[in-house]
Design an enzyme around this catalytic site. Structure first.
Site: not given
Ligand code: ASP
Length: 286
Positions: A158, A187, A189, A211
């Site tokens: 990400t 969905v 964070d 998230g």
């Molecule tokens: N935080 C992101 C989510 O939960 C995933 C990630 O940061 O790799 O969608």
């Protein structure tokens, strides 16, 4: 002027090409630097860095090449926030906008809303001039293999950026394909203002990791609240990651305050990241 980027909290798979990865991070920082050096805004700089990473196919979990849902489809999310007035825009579960962060920016610039989702968000972005592609454009063989083989890597990748411009203004941007094998419609964070993305006149934050825990911790906003209450940046960022951990979540974040202090705590084995400060060369770590 400062630009800070991350490419997700997780762990590196043994086959990953570290030098090329470093080069891609440096290029992303360069994009933000170019904007800031011509007196562009922190928001434009953060968006430019994230757009570069969305377009990069091999490394980042954003835009083309993002991680896949459990049915093999792709759902992309992104958010941007401008610190000076707390204007924000986000999209979730889009699968046609080539640059989801640009779609988020369109929501910030052109609408009275903060978050648009799904096909309607893509249509809104298209009307705003964001290039549209077929959903299959975003799906790569590498991510199909990872989903199929359930490769035991803790996906990172990400992406996010936080920037401070020549006027002392802050901004944050985050973009993601979510978690590998997530339910369609889930969905995380990243596109939620106050959870994975935040900017005000004191601090800008972009989070990464599991998230659900970041949402339940109200992570990004909680860091800002601690700083407004007198905490140091490092301490506030660590405290919130501890809170995320207490909720069973691992991850990391980048935070930048208006005095130019940077915090980049992480509770996973790796979080590729980089910093550029005016007058200095970009530095990246993986
Ligand atoms: N935080 C992101 C989510 O939960 C995933 C990630 O940061 O790799 O969608």
């Amino acid at each position: 002027m400062i630009a800070v980027i991350h490419a997700g909290a997780g762990a590196f798979a043994p086959d990953e090409r570290h030098d090329d990865y470093r080069e891609a991070l440096t290029q992303a920082l360069q994009r933000a630097r170019e904007v800031l050096e011509r007196n562009g805004s922190a928001l434009d700089a953060a968006q430019a860095a994230v757009m570069f990473m969305e377009d990069e196919v091999d490394f980042f979990n954003a835009g083309r090449g993002a991680t896949l849902c459990n049915d093999g489809t792709v759902e992309l999310s992104a958010a941007v926030m401008r610190g000076s007035d707390r204007a924000a825009g986000a999209v979730a579960a889009v699968d046609r906008s080539r640059y989801p962060v640009q779609a988020a920016r369109a929501v910030l610039d052109r609408s009275a809303h903060v978050l648009l989702i799904g096909a309607a968000a893509d249509r809104y972005a298209a009307e705003a001039g964001v290039e549209q592609r077929e959903p299959t454009y975003f799906i790569t063989e590498r991510q199909q293999r990872r989903l199929r083989d359930a490769e035991p890597v803790f996906d990172h990748d990400t992406v996010g950026a936080v920037c401070l411009d020549a006027d002392g203004a802050l901004a944050a941007a985050t973009s993601t394909g979510g978690r590998r094998g997530q339910l369609p419609g889930r969905v995380g964070d990243s596109p939620l203002i106050g959870a994975g993305t935040w900017a005000d006149d004191v601090v800008a934050i972009s989070c990464t990791g599991e998230g659900e825990a970041f949402i339940r911790a109200g992570a990004a906003r909680q860091i800002a609240a601690l700083i407004h209450g007198g905490s140091q940046l490092d301490a506030a960022a660590e405290q919130v990651l501890d809170d995320v951990a207490a909720l069973g979540g691992k991850g990391g974040l980048i935070a930048l305050d208006r005095r130019g202090q940077v915090a980049m705590p992480v509770s996973t084995p790796a979080m590729p990241r980089g910093v550029w400060r005016s007058g200095e060369a970009p530095t990246v770590w993986i």
